[in-house]
Design a protein around this motif. Structure first.
Motif, mmCIF file in Angstrom:
data_model
loop_
_atom_site.group_PDB
_atom_site.id
_atom_site.type_symbol
_atom_site.label_atom_id
_atom_site.label_comp_id
_atom_site.label_asym_id
_atom_site.label_seq_id
_atom_site.Cartn_x
_atom_site.Cartn_y
_atom_site.Cartn_z
ATOM 1 N N LEU A 149 0.845 7.180 -33.905
ATOM 2 C CA LEU A 149 -0.280 6.619 -34.361
ATOM 3 C C LEU A 149 -1.318 5.894 -33.626
ATOM 4 N N GLU A 150 -2.577 5.949 -33.628
ATOM 5 C CA GLU A 150 -3.563 5.252 -32.841
ATOM 6 C C GLU A 150 -4.274 4.073 -34.053
ATOM 7 N N LEU A 151 -3.962 2.980 -33.445
ATOM 8 C CA LEU A 151 -4.489 1.867 -34.358
ATOM 9 C C LEU A 151 -5.693 1.072 -33.823
ATOM 10 N N SER A 152 -6.511 0.738 -34.882
ATOM 11 C CA SER A 152 -7.513 -0.138 -34.387
ATOM 12 C C SER A 152 -7.236 -1.614 -34.767
ATOM 13 N N GLN A 169 -10.983 -2.354 -25.421
ATOM 14 C CA GLN A 169 -11.936 -1.473 -25.801
ATOM 15 C C GLN A 169 -11.263 -0.275 -26.655
ATOM 16 N N LYS A 170 -9.982 -0.042 -26.169
ATOM 17 C CA LYS A 170 -9.008 1.109 -26.409
ATOM 18 C C LYS A 170 -8.247 0.720 -27.548
ATOM 19 N N THR A 171 -7.650 1.793 -28.534
ATOM 20 C CA THR A 171 -6.764 1.396 -29.430
ATOM 21 C C THR A 171 -5.400 1.095 -29.300
ATOM 22 N N VAL A 172 -4.531 0.542 -29.701
ATOM 23 C CA VAL A 172 -3.157 0.339 -29.689
ATOM 24 C C VAL A 172 -2.481 1.695 -30.179
ATOM 25 N N VAL A 173 -1.319 1.895 -29.721
ATOM 26 C CA VAL A 173 -0.562 2.808 -30.417
ATOM 27 C C VAL A 173 0.787 2.634 -30.903
ATOM 28 N N MET A 174 1.164 3.343 -31.872
ATOM 29 C CA MET A 174 2.337 3.072 -32.541
ATOM 30 C C MET A 174 3.298 4.127 -32.339
ATOM 31 N N ARG A 175 4.237 4.094 -31.695
ATOM 32 C CA ARG A 175 5.068 5.418 -31.470
ATOM 33 C C ARG A 175 6.452 5.397 -32.025
ATOM 34 N N PRO A 205 7.662 -12.980 -36.347
ATOM 35 C CA PRO A 205 7.849 -12.865 -37.699
ATOM 36 C C PRO A 205 7.637 -11.979 -38.356
ATOM 37 N N PRO A 206 7.997 -11.375 -39.485
ATOM 38 C CA PRO A 206 7.452 -10.259 -40.081
ATOM 39 C C PRO A 206 6.149 -10.266 -40.872
ATOM 40 N N ASP A 207 5.699 -9.109 -41.145
ATOM 41 C CA ASP A 207 4.508 -9.156 -42.073
ATOM 42 C C ASP A 207 3.174 -9.680 -41.361
ATOM 43 N N ILE A 208 3.050 -9.521 -40.217
ATOM 44 C CA ILE A 208 1.834 -9.892 -39.483
ATOM 45 C C ILE A 208 0.988 -8.708 -39.312
ATOM 46 N N PRO A 209 -0.132 -8.651 -39.765
ATOM 47 C CA PRO A 209 -0.805 -7.561 -39.693
ATOM 48 C C PRO A 209 -1.215 -7.292 -38.056
ATOM 49 N N ILE A 210 -1.030 -5.949 -37.637
ATOM 50 C CA ILE A 210 -1.366 -5.486 -36.249
ATOM 51 C C ILE A 210 -2.674 -4.731 -36.032
ATOM 52 N N GLY A 211 -2.827 -3.719 -36.805
ATOM 53 C CA GLY A 211 -3.958 -2.846 -37.110
ATOM 54 C C GLY A 211 -3.777 -1.815 -37.967
ATOM 55 N N ARG A 212 -4.903 -1.031 -38.099
ATOM 56 C CA ARG A 212 -5.094 -0.027 -39.008
ATOM 57 C C ARG A 212 -5.185 1.580 -38.477
ATOM 58 N N VAL A 213 -4.338 2.291 -39.098
ATOM 59 C CA VAL A 213 -4.252 3.688 -38.538
ATOM 60 C C VAL A 213 -5.635 4.473 -38.258
#
Length: 283
Positions: free
Chosen positions: A258-261, A204-210, A236-244
């Motif tokens: 950055l907090e990502l959805s 239920q929480k966001t993931v973070v990009m540090r 592998p490269p270019d797999i979408p993870i989330g949006r800022v």
């Protein structure tokens, strides 16, 4: 002196008696003379018979109505069962149609995967890890190995789900991106700045990009996509993870967070693709 004779009164009495007797005979013999007692009796009997007939018909109709009511109730219950059966068939039809559409989308997406893959279904949660990890129905007998990447296709988008952390004969345990022990090298799709994505232990929480360089703050926009960088042997490269979703900037730090959805909605995830990065082409 001579006594009066009694012959006249006697004759009178006889005459009156005969006259009365004749009247009575006429009364009971003539059908239309004065009162017809047989007709009166017949009328009384007919009235009684009519009352009995109506009472009998009422009782008969009442019993018949009760029986018809019982039959109608049985027919009503039978119709209810048929309606419920038709509704169940309709629900099943809608479910099958939706499932077929979903499988069709998954099949279309599978053709775009440049690596060997395994389609797996989520069959359980892992209670030892506070329900963070989940179990899929593919294992070592299917060719699954530890650290294989898990992706999914949902609502027209592909996204990173996690990686395999434990393999059984017919089942495997997957650690999702929102797990606090999950780390993946990543980058912003537009600006190409790099960082490390880490989960916060709850879907239920966001993931973070540090560790994103601070100078990137002017180039980052809310909604920007973050993808895997491909700078590791696992992902592998270019797999979408989330949006800022939000930027966290501290004056005393040299980087921003950055907090990502996440792209994938884990609450409705059913099927995943386990990717063997070391083998190209379809399975």
């Amino acid at each position: 002196m001579k006594k009066p004779s009694r012959l006249v009164p006697t004759t009178l009495y006889v005459f009156l008696g005969l006259t009365g007797f004749s009247f009575l005979l006429l009364l009971f013999s003539a059908r239309s003379f004065f009162v017809d007692f047989r007709e009166i009796g017949f009328s009384i009997f007919s009235g009684v018979r009519n009352i009995v007939h109506k009472a009998t018909n009422f009782v008969s109709e009442t019993i018949k109505s009760v029986q018809e009511l019982g039959n109608l109730k049985k027919e009503y219950l039978a119709l209810l069962e048929k309606v419920e059966e038709y509704e169940r068939i309709q629900r099943d039809s809608v479910y099958i149609k939706r499932e077929n559409e979903q499988l069709k989308e998954l099949l279309g997406f599978s053709k775009t995967i440049p690596y060997r893959y395994f389609v797996a279904e989520i069959i359980g949660k892992e209670p030892d890890n506070l329900f963070s990890s989940f179990v899929v129905n593919k294992g070592s007998t299917d060719g699954v190995k530890k650290n294989m990447v898990v992706i999914a296709y949902q609502d027209g988008e592909r996204g990173l789900v996690g990686k395999v952390i434990q393999v059984g004969f017919h089942e495997s345990l997957v650690m999702p991106v929102y797990d606090s022990n999950f780390f993946v090298s990543s980058r912003l799709l537009d600006s190409r700045y790099e960082g490390i994505v880490n989960g916060q232990g709850n879907a239920q929480k966001t993931v973070v990009m540090r560790y994103v360089k601070k100078r990137a703050k002017d180039e980052i926009q809310i909604g920007s996509m973050v993808i895997t960088s491909g700078l590791s042997d696992i992902y592998p490269p270019d797999i979408p993870i989330g949006r800022v979703e939000r930027m966290i900037i501290q004056d005393y730090e040299t980087s921003i967070t950055l907090e990502l959805s996440p792209v994938i909605d884990f609450s409705k995830l059913e099927y995943v693709f386990i990717v063997d990065k070391g083998v190209g082409g379809d399975q």
